[in-house]
Design a protein around this motif. Structure first.
Motif, PDB file in Angstrom:
ATOM      1  N   LEU A 148       0.836  -1.203   0.000  1.00  0.00           N
ATOM      2  CA  LEU A 148       0.000   0.000   0.000  1.00  0.00           C
ATOM      3  C   LEU A 148       0.870   1.252   0.000  1.00  0.00           C
ATOM      4  O   LEU A 148       0.549   2.243  -0.665  1.00  0.00           O
ATOM      5  CB  LEU A 148      -0.922  -0.001   1.221  1.00  0.00           C
ATOM      6  N   LYS A 149       1.962   1.212   0.739  1.00  0.00           N
ATOM      7  CA  LYS A 149       2.880   2.350   0.770  1.00  0.00           C
ATOM      8  C   LYS A 149       3.507   2.573  -0.608  1.00  0.00           C
ATOM      9  O   LYS A 149       3.598   3.714  -1.081  1.00  0.00           O
ATOM     10  CB  LYS A 149       3.965   2.119   1.828  1.00  0.00           C
ATOM     11  N   ASP A 150       3.927   1.496  -1.257  1.00  0.00           N
ATOM     12  CA  ASP A 150       4.540   1.615  -2.578  1.00  0.00           C
ATOM     13  C   ASP A 150       3.574   2.229  -3.595  1.00  0.00           C
ATOM     14  O   ASP A 150       3.961   3.076  -4.406  1.00  0.00           O
ATOM     15  CB  ASP A 150       4.997   0.247  -3.083  1.00  0.00           C
ATOM     16  N   SER A 151       2.315   1.787  -3.538  1.00  0.00           N
ATOM     17  CA  SER A 151       1.346   2.247  -4.532  1.00  0.00           C
ATOM     18  C   SER A 151       0.941   3.703  -4.316  1.00  0.00           C
ATOM     19  O   SER A 151       0.419   4.344  -5.229  1.00  0.00           O
ATOM     20  CB  SER A 151       0.101   1.358  -4.520  1.00  0.00           C
ATOM     21  N   ALA A 152       1.194   4.259  -3.113  1.00  0.00           N
ATOM     22  CA  ALA A 152       0.813   5.644  -2.832  1.00  0.00           C
ATOM     23  C   ALA A 152       1.533   6.626  -3.748  1.00  0.00           C
ATOM     24  O   ALA A 152       0.997   7.687  -4.083  1.00  0.00           O
ATOM     25  CB  ALA A 152       1.100   5.987  -1.371  1.00  0.00           C
ATOM     26  N   LYS A 194      -4.679   9.852  -6.333  1.00  0.00           N
ATOM     27  CA  LYS A 194      -5.146   9.913  -4.945  1.00  0.00           C
ATOM     28  C   LYS A 194      -6.468   9.176  -4.729  1.00  0.00           C
ATOM     29  O   LYS A 194      -6.623   8.398  -3.782  1.00  0.00           O
ATOM     30  CB  LYS A 194      -5.308  11.379  -4.515  1.00  0.00           C
ATOM     31  N   GLY A 195      -7.449   9.442  -5.591  1.00  0.00           N
ATOM     32  CA  GLY A 195      -8.761   8.825  -5.416  1.00  0.00           C
ATOM     33  C   GLY A 195      -8.707   7.321  -5.555  1.00  0.00           C
ATOM     34  O   GLY A 195      -9.335   6.589  -4.770  1.00  0.00           O
ATOM     35  N   LEU A 196      -7.955   6.830  -6.549  1.00  0.00           N
ATOM     36  CA  LEU A 196      -7.828   5.384  -6.759  1.00  0.00           C
ATOM     37  C   LEU A 196      -7.128   4.731  -5.577  1.00  0.00           C
ATOM     38  O   LEU A 196      -7.566   3.698  -5.065  1.00  0.00           O
ATOM     39  CB  LEU A 196      -7.040   5.121  -8.043  1.00  0.00           C
ATOM     40  N   TRP A 197      -6.038   5.350  -5.122  1.00  0.00           N
ATOM     41  CA  TRP A 197      -5.294   4.781  -3.985  1.00  0.00           C
ATOM     42  C   TRP A 197      -6.167   4.723  -2.734  1.00  0.00           C
ATOM     43  O   TRP A 197      -6.155   3.732  -2.006  1.00  0.00           O
ATOM     44  CB  TRP A 197      -4.044   5.617  -3.703  1.00  0.00           C
ATOM     45  N   SER A 198      -6.934   5.770  -2.489  1.00  0.00           N
ATOM     46  CA  SER A 198      -7.750   5.796  -1.274  1.00  0.00           C
ATOM     47  C   SER A 198      -8.821   4.713  -1.307  1.00  0.00           C
ATOM     48  O   SER A 198      -9.086   4.061  -0.287  1.00  0.00           O
ATOM     49  CB  SER A 198      -8.391   7.173  -1.101  1.00  0.00           C
ATOM     50  N   ASN A 199      -9.436   4.480  -2.469  1.00  0.00           N
ATOM     51  CA  ASN A 199     -10.463   3.434  -2.574  1.00  0.00           C
ATOM     52  C   ASN A 199      -9.869   2.046  -2.367  1.00  0.00           C
ATOM     53  O   ASN A 199     -10.413   1.216  -1.627  1.00  0.00           O
ATOM     54  CB  ASN A 199     -11.161   3.511  -3.934  1.00  0.00           C
ATOM     55  N   ILE A 200      -8.751   1.787  -3.036  1.00  0.00           N
ATOM     56  CA  ILE A 200      -8.105   0.475  -2.918  1.00  0.00           C
ATOM     57  C   ILE A 200      -7.642   0.233  -1.484  1.00  0.00           C
ATOM     58  O   ILE A 200      -7.814  -0.851  -0.924  1.00  0.00           O
ATOM     59  CB  ILE A 200      -6.919   0.373  -3.899  1.00  0.00           C
ATOM     60  N   THR A 201      -7.057   1.261  -0.879  1.00  0.00           N
ATOM     61  CA  THR A 201      -6.532   1.122   0.483  1.00  0.00           C
ATOM     62  C   THR A 201      -7.654   0.896   1.482  1.00  0.00           C
ATOM     63  O   THR A 201      -7.536   0.069   2.397  1.00  0.00           O
ATOM     64  CB  THR A 201      -5.721   2.376   0.863  1.00  0.00           C
ATOM     65  N   ARG A 202      -8.765   1.624   1.336  1.00  0.00           N
ATOM     66  CA  ARG A 202      -9.904   1.443   2.239  1.00  0.00           C
ATOM     67  C   ARG A 202     -10.430   0.000   2.175  1.00  0.00           C
ATOM     68  O   ARG A 202     -10.681  -0.630   3.203  1.00  0.00           O
ATOM     69  CB  ARG A 202     -11.017   2.418   1.890  1.00  0.00           C
ATOM     70  N   ASN A 203     -10.557  -0.515   0.974  1.00  0.00           N
ATOM     71  CA  ASN A 203     -11.044  -1.891   0.813  1.00  0.00           C
ATOM     72  C   ASN A 203     -10.049  -2.907   1.368  1.00  0.00           C
ATOM     73  O   ASN A 203     -10.437  -3.882   2.031  1.00  0.00           O
ATOM     74  CB  ASN A 203     -11.312  -2.195  -0.661  1.00  0.00           C
ATOM     75  N   LYS A 204      -8.763  -2.683   1.113  1.00  0.00           N
ATOM     76  CA  LYS A 204      -7.752  -3.638   1.559  1.00  0.00           C
ATOM     77  C   LYS A 204      -7.650  -3.661   3.072  1.00  0.00           C
ATOM     78  O   LYS A 204      -7.570  -4.737   3.685  1.00  0.00           O
ATOM     79  CB  LYS A 204      -6.391  -3.292   0.946  1.00  0.00           C
ATOM     80  N   ILE A 205      -7.651  -2.517   3.687  1.00  0.00           N
ATOM     81  CA  ILE A 205      -7.535  -2.472   5.144  1.00  0.00           C
ATOM     82  C   ILE A 205      -8.770  -3.086   5.795  1.00  0.00           C
ATOM     83  O   ILE A 205      -8.672  -3.767   6.826  1.00  0.00           O
ATOM     84  CB  ILE A 205      -7.300  -1.027   5.620  1.00  0.00           C
TER      85      ILE A 205
END
Length: 234
Positions: free
Chosen positions: A188-192, A197-208
């Protein structure tokens, strides 16, 4: 009614009784043409076990020349809903002596399906509640994070990992699970620095959210980590 002998029916019912279910949880019949037996789950007729004999065409070598000869043979089949991998499966049963085993397998599939169908909706409701509390405050979602913003996200994700680590002994999170969690957070850190921003936040929310359900089985454990989640999104 079923064409099967009463003694064989008793054997099949004993097979059912050896599972998590009782014989009284099912109806037993064989109404339709070609059916030897139809077992239906009383509380949801979507689930059934049907035993039938069917004529199938098979090819065998021609002993007196080249090619093959077609012939019709009678085979025994079970139609099982649910199946092991599909909603319904057709199984070629090698003989009547194997029918009890098929019924036991079907009951295991039924138990698994009933267990999951009850918990899936509940789990989705809880996941939805978690995601509602975990909303990123993103400006310009089509843009990418700056170097400074990425460094802040790194720190927050590290803090989230530390929170999991603190809870590991209390909630029986193993070393291997922690190692796997660390790897996921590093991804998740690498993909940031690569995603918008919007794509990363959606993916991160689902993954966490998935990580919370994987590692923290209890409601209390999930609630304890909410503060760390909110800090990432703020």
């Amino acid at each position: 009614m079923s064409e099967l002998n009463p003694t064989f029916m008793d054997e099949l019912k004993k097979a059912i009784s050896s599972t998590r279910f009782s014989i009284d949880d099912f109806t037993y019949d064989g109404d339709e043409a070609g059916e030897l037996l139809r077992i239906v789950f009383k509380y949801d007729n979507e689930y059934s076990f049907v035993l039938s004999e069917e004529g199938v065409i098979e090819e065998e070598p021609n002993l007196f020349g080249t090619g093959t000869i077609s012939k019709t043979v009678t085979r025994l089949f079970s139609y099982e809903s649910p199946g092991r991998y599909k909603k319904s499966s057709k199984i070629n049963v090698n003989g009547f002596e194997y029918v009890s085993d098929r019924i036991v397998n079907w009951c295991e599939n039924l138990h698994r399906e009933l267990t999951l169908s009850g918990s899936d909706n509940e789990e989705e409701d809880v996941k939805r509640a978690i995601k509602e509390q975990f909303e990123f405050n993103i400006q310009n979602p089509e843009s990418k994070f700056t170097k400074e913003e990425v460094e802040v996200l790194y720190s927050k994700l590290d803090s989230l990992y530390d929170k999991f680590k603190d809870l590991s002994e209390r909630y029986q999170i193993s070393e291997s699970q922690l190692a796997s969690l660390h790897d996921e957070i590093e991804k998740l850190k690498d993909s940031a620095s690569m995603y918008k921003k919007g794509l990363w936040s959606n993916i991160t929310r689902n993954k966490i959210t998935d990580l919370i359900f994987t590692l923290l089985k209890s409601k209390e454990g999930r609630e304890l980590i909410f503060d760390s989640i909110k800090r990432i999104g703020s």
